[in-house]
Design a protein around this motif. Structure first.
Motif, PDB file in Angstrom:
ATOM      1  N   ALA A 143      50.987  41.857  46.874  1.00  0.00           N
ATOM      2  CA  ALA A 143      51.028  40.753  45.921  1.00  0.00           C
ATOM      3  C   ALA A 143      50.735  41.240  44.519  1.00  0.00           C
ATOM      4  O   ALA A 143      50.143  42.314  44.315  1.00  0.00           O
ATOM      5  N   LEU A 144      51.138  40.438  43.544  1.00  0.00           N
ATOM      6  CA  LEU A 144      50.808  40.651  42.138  1.00  0.00           C
ATOM      7  C   LEU A 144      50.088  39.415  41.624  1.00  0.00           C
ATOM      8  O   LEU A 144      50.547  38.283  41.820  1.00  0.00           O
ATOM      9  N   LEU A 145      48.962  39.625  40.965  1.00  0.00           N
ATOM     10  CA  LEU A 145      48.180  38.547  40.363  1.00  0.00           C
ATOM     11  C   LEU A 145      48.236  38.715  38.856  1.00  0.00           C
ATOM     12  O   LEU A 145      47.781  39.734  38.317  1.00  0.00           O
ATOM     13  N   ALA A 146      48.812  37.723  38.160  1.00  0.00           N
ATOM     14  CA  ALA A 146      48.933  37.768  36.704  1.00  0.00           C
ATOM     15  C   ALA A 146      48.124  36.638  36.097  1.00  0.00           C
ATOM     16  O   ALA A 146      48.332  35.464  36.424  1.00  0.00           O
ATOM     17  N   ILE A 147      47.200  36.990  35.192  1.00  0.00           N
ATOM     18  CA  ILE A 147      46.365  36.013  34.508  1.00  0.00           C
ATOM     19  C   ILE A 147      46.592  36.174  33.015  1.00  0.00           C
ATOM     20  O   ILE A 147      46.413  37.263  32.478  1.00  0.00           O
ATOM     21  N   ASP A 148      46.990  35.080  32.349  1.00  0.00           N
ATOM     22  CA  ASP A 148      47.341  35.196  30.939  1.00  0.00           C
ATOM     23  C   ASP A 148      47.409  33.805  30.316  1.00  0.00           C
ATOM     24  O   ASP A 148      47.403  32.795  31.019  1.00  0.00           O
ATOM     25  N   TYR A 149      47.494  33.767  28.991  1.00  0.00           N
ATOM     26  CA  TYR A 149      47.712  32.478  28.339  1.00  0.00           C
ATOM     27  C   TYR A 149      49.210  32.266  28.201  1.00  0.00           C
ATOM     28  O   TYR A 149      49.977  33.206  27.958  1.00  0.00           O
ATOM     29  N   LEU A 204      46.820  48.614  42.003  1.00  0.00           N
ATOM     30  CA  LEU A 204      47.314  48.997  40.691  1.00  0.00           C
ATOM     31  C   LEU A 204      46.893  47.960  39.665  1.00  0.00           C
ATOM     32  O   LEU A 204      47.165  46.763  39.844  1.00  0.00           O
ATOM     33  N   GLU A 205      46.228  48.398  38.587  1.00  0.00           N
ATOM     34  CA  GLU A 205      45.926  47.479  37.499  1.00  0.00           C
ATOM     35  C   GLU A 205      46.786  47.828  36.300  1.00  0.00           C
ATOM     36  O   GLU A 205      46.853  48.983  35.879  1.00  0.00           O
ATOM     37  N   LEU A 206      47.420  46.808  35.739  1.00  0.00           N
ATOM     38  CA  LEU A 206      48.248  46.966  34.557  1.00  0.00           C
ATOM     39  C   LEU A 206      47.402  46.660  33.327  1.00  0.00           C
ATOM     40  O   LEU A 206      46.880  45.563  33.186  1.00  0.00           O
ATOM     41  N   GLY A 207      47.256  47.629  32.434  1.00  0.00           N
ATOM     42  CA  GLY A 207      46.448  47.422  31.245  1.00  0.00           C
ATOM     43  C   GLY A 207      44.988  47.188  31.578  1.00  0.00           C
ATOM     44  O   GLY A 207      44.462  46.093  31.367  1.00  0.00           O
ATOM     45  N   PRO A 208      44.266  48.191  32.080  1.00  0.00           N
ATOM     46  CA  PRO A 208      42.913  47.990  32.610  1.00  0.00           C
ATOM     47  C   PRO A 208      41.812  47.824  31.559  1.00  0.00           C
ATOM     48  O   PRO A 208      40.642  47.703  31.918  1.00  0.00           O
ATOM     49  N   GLY A 209      42.145  47.842  30.269  1.00  0.00           N
ATOM     50  CA  GLY A 209      41.119  47.675  29.250  1.00  0.00           C
ATOM     51  C   GLY A 209      40.066  48.765  29.329  1.00  0.00           C
ATOM     52  O   GLY A 209      40.383  49.953  29.414  1.00  0.00           O
ATOM     53  N   ARG A 210      38.808  48.357  29.327  1.00  0.00           N
ATOM     54  CA  ARG A 210      37.708  49.323  29.419  1.00  0.00           C
ATOM     55  C   ARG A 210      37.350  49.668  30.859  1.00  0.00           C
ATOM     56  O   ARG A 210      36.403  50.410  31.106  1.00  0.00           O
ATOM     57  N   GLY A 211      38.080  49.095  31.821  1.00  0.00           N
ATOM     58  CA  GLY A 211      37.756  49.305  33.230  1.00  0.00           C
ATOM     59  C   GLY A 211      36.732  48.332  33.748  1.00  0.00           C
ATOM     60  O   GLY A 211      36.307  48.412  34.907  1.00  0.00           O
ATOM     61  N   THR A 212      36.349  47.363  32.915  1.00  0.00           N
ATOM     62  CA  THR A 212      35.298  46.412  33.287  1.00  0.00           C
ATOM     63  C   THR A 212      35.714  45.534  34.449  1.00  0.00           C
ATOM     64  O   THR A 212      34.954  45.359  35.415  1.00  0.00           O
ATOM     65  N   LEU A 213      36.917  44.962  34.368  1.00  0.00           N
ATOM     66  CA  LEU A 213      37.383  44.079  35.440  1.00  0.00           C
ATOM     67  C   LEU A 213      37.398  44.821  36.769  1.00  0.00           C
ATOM     68  O   LEU A 213      36.880  44.332  37.778  1.00  0.00           O
ATOM     69  N   LEU A 271      50.877  47.243  48.498  1.00  0.00           N
ATOM     70  CA  LEU A 271      50.569  47.308  47.069  1.00  0.00           C
ATOM     71  C   LEU A 271      50.005  45.981  46.570  1.00  0.00           C
ATOM     72  O   LEU A 271      50.612  44.922  46.773  1.00  0.00           O
ATOM     73  N   ILE A 272      48.846  46.041  45.921  1.00  0.00           N
ATOM     74  CA  ILE A 272      48.253  44.889  45.244  1.00  0.00           C
ATOM     75  C   ILE A 272      48.174  45.221  43.761  1.00  0.00           C
ATOM     76  O   ILE A 272      47.663  46.276  43.383  1.00  0.00           O
ATOM     77  N   VAL A 273      48.684  44.321  42.931  1.00  0.00           N
ATOM     78  CA  VAL A 273      48.750  44.549  41.484  1.00  0.00           C
ATOM     79  C   VAL A 273      47.941  43.484  40.754  1.00  0.00           C
ATOM     80  O   VAL A 273      48.086  42.291  41.038  1.00  0.00           O
ATOM     81  N   ILE A 274      47.109  43.916  39.817  1.00  0.00           N
ATOM     82  CA  ILE A 274      46.321  43.007  38.986  1.00  0.00           C
ATOM     83  C   ILE A 274      46.767  43.176  37.539  1.00  0.00           C
ATOM     84  O   ILE A 274      46.809  44.294  37.021  1.00  0.00           O
ATOM     85  N   ALA A 275      47.080  42.050  36.880  1.00  0.00           N
ATOM     86  CA  ALA A 275      47.535  42.098  35.482  1.00  0.00           C
ATOM     87  C   ALA A 275      46.832  40.991  34.704  1.00  0.00           C
ATOM     88  O   ALA A 275      47.290  39.848  34.686  1.00  0.00           O
ATOM     89  N   ASN A 276      45.716  41.334  34.070  1.00  0.00           N
ATOM     90  CA  ASN A 276      44.990  40.364  33.248  1.00  0.00           C
ATOM     91  C   ASN A 276      45.303  40.615  31.778  1.00  0.00           C
ATOM     92  O   ASN A 276      45.048  41.692  31.257  1.00  0.00           O
ATOM     93  N   GLU A 277      45.871  39.615  31.126  1.00  0.00           N
ATOM     94  CA  GLU A 277      46.290  39.722  29.721  1.00  0.00           C
ATOM     95  C   GLU A 277      47.128  40.983  29.487  1.00  0.00           C
ATOM     96  O   GLU A 277      46.850  41.773  28.589  1.00  0.00           O
ATOM     97  N   PHE A 278      48.134  41.128  30.299  1.00  0.00           N
ATOM     98  CA  PHE A 278      49.062  42.249  30.173  1.00  0.00           C
ATOM     99  C   PHE A 278      50.415  41.781  29.654  1.00  0.00           C
ATOM    100  O   PHE A 278      50.954  42.324  28.687  1.00  0.00           O
ATOM    101  N   PHE A 279      50.977  40.744  30.259  1.00  0.00           N
ATOM    102  CA  PHE A 279      52.340  40.335  29.926  1.00  0.00           C
ATOM    103  C   PHE A 279      52.456  39.742  28.524  1.00  0.00           C
ATOM    104  O   PHE A 279      53.528  39.785  27.919  1.00  0.00           O
ATOM    105  N   ASP A 280      51.367  39.209  27.984  1.00  0.00           N
ATOM    106  CA  ASP A 280      51.435  38.610  26.638  1.00  0.00           C
ATOM    107  C   ASP A 280      51.703  39.647  25.547  1.00  0.00           C
ATOM    108  O   ASP A 280      52.121  39.298  24.443  1.00  0.00           O
ATOM    109  N   ALA A 281      51.439  40.920  25.838  1.00  0.00           N
ATOM    110  CA  ALA A 281      51.579  41.974  24.830  1.00  0.00           C
ATOM    111  C   ALA A 281      52.905  42.718  24.926  1.00  0.00           C
ATOM    112  O   ALA A 281      53.095  43.715  24.225  1.00  0.00           O
ATOM    113  N   LEU A 282      53.818  42.263  25.771  1.00  0.00           N
ATOM    114  CA  LEU A 282      55.131  42.901  25.856  1.00  0.00           C
ATOM    115  C   LEU A 282      56.072  42.271  24.825  1.00  0.00           C
ATOM    116  O   LEU A 282      55.991  41.071  24.546  1.00  0.00           O
ATOM    117  N   PRO A 283      56.956  43.055  24.229  1.00  0.00           N
ATOM    118  CA  PRO A 283      57.810  42.548  23.141  1.00  0.00           C
ATOM    119  C   PRO A 283      58.667  41.362  23.556  1.00  0.00           C
ATOM    120  O   PRO A 283      59.151  41.287  24.694  1.00  0.00           O
TER     121      PRO A 283
END
Length: 360
Positions: free
Chosen positions: A236-242, A86-95, A151-163
């Protein structure tokens, strides 16, 4: 004036006039995800022609490293006959396209793959469809809509955009920041009613007059929800963000348009609103859901441990005319003064797994 002629700013102003000032979290939610005028509902925000560039758009090697990470974890889980990615916020699908080009080299992974994409933007979903059609993706707007398999979850620059919610300390008490109208203009203000100090959290106990407690409650709740899905299934869940490693006072809300910082109140729905991720809070949510949280690492260290430097060297050797561009992309992803330190990587995982890139 017909509703279709109203901008999101008009709608927000009308709501404020009718109901009074709204919380910053409500304002961010409307700006980003309003059904017809929200920032993430209407256009492609990525790339040089958009508002910002994410790591997968900088170099194919970013996604390739994630693919190697996924393949390693899949094998650690015993190469199940079926698993959900599962990818959270997949953008253009590039990743995901770059990742699966590598990950599917692992025996059995391609056949076992159930690819799910958590996406609300129809423009981006169309791009994802073009790039990922070979993997049979399924789009979801509710993370609960997944099979009862690992379940494997990928979240690149996803959590920074939540309120986020912000509280300002005044006279020894906390008051929530709100958005209201002054002389017809949107302005930040404070709720007149103090917030219970015990609900703010011990991380902000040392805050002084005027300091801000910025709390990503939506991110914590979403993290807990996803990790609670992983816990009984394994994965696992992998979260990458600033963001920052520890919770503490400070404010990081920012608005970005055309690669420049802008006033977050000026044009609702036309700019990206984000805040730095509180990784300590996300790790706590993961543990409360029953997962382990690996020690946080910087993006530079994570990518280096997975072999990004060596991959860039091999690409440069095979494509000498691109060597300079490849080096620039590598540095942008890894250097401490670029994305290498500001961006961090968190992994929440089932007990017994040892996700790559997090060795102490």
């Amino acid at each position: 004036m017909p509703d279709r002629a109203l901008s999101l700013g008009d709608l927000i102003d009308m709501q404020i006039r009718q109901s009074g000032p709204m919380s910053l979290a409500t304002y961010m939610g409307l700006c980003l995800t309003h059904p017809t005028r929200g920032y993430y509902r209407t256009a492609d925000p990525l790339g040089q022609e958009g508002d910002f560039i994410t790591a997968p758009e900088i170099s194919q090697t970013f996604g390739e490293m994630i693919g190697a990470w996924i393949a390693d974890l899949y094998l650690q889980m015993g190469a199940p006959d079926r698993f959900t990615l599962l990818e959270l916020g997949p953008g253009r699908g590039t990743l995901m396209a770059d990742a699966l080009r590598v990950a599917t080299r692992a025996t059995g992974l391609g056949e076992a793959l159930d690819l799910r994409l958590f996406e609300t933007n129809p423009v981006l979903a169309a791009m994802q469809r073009d790039r990922l059609a070979a993997y049979g993706p399924v789009w979801i707007e509710d993370v609960e809509h997944i099979h009862d398999v690992p379940l494997i979850v990928i979240a690149n620059e996803f959590f920074d955009a939540l309120p986020i919610r912000q509280f300002v300390k005044r006279g020894g008490k906390w008051f929530e920041r709100s958005v209201g109208l002054t002389d017809g203009q949107r302005r930040f203000g404070l709720s007149p009613t103090p917030y219970a100090e015990g609900l703010i959290g011990e991380a902000f106990a040392t805050a002084v007059e005027g300091e801000v407690a910025e709390i990503g409650l939506a991110a914590q709740q979403f993290m807990g929800q996803v990790c609670a899905l992983i816990a009984p299934r394994g994965g696992a869940l992998l979260a990458i963000d600033y963001g920052h490693e520890r919770s503490g006072p400070g404010e990081t809300l920012q608005a970005l348009s055309r690669h420049a910082y802008v006033d977050p109140l000026a044009r609702p729905g036309a700019a990206d609103l984000t805040a730095h991720v509180d990784f300590e809070a996300l790790a706590r949510a993961a543990r409360m859901a029953g997962l382990n949280a690996a020690p946080l690492v910087t993006q530079g260290r994570f990518l280096a441990s997975l072999g990004l430097v060596e991959r860039h060297a091999a690409l440069a050797k095979a494509n000498p005319k691109r060597a300079e561009a490849l080096a620039a992309a590598r540095d942008r992803l890894m250097d401490p003064d670029q994305m290498g330190t500001l961006f961090k990587v968190l992994c929440a995982h089932s007990p017994g797994l040892r996700p790559a890139g997090f060795a102490v």
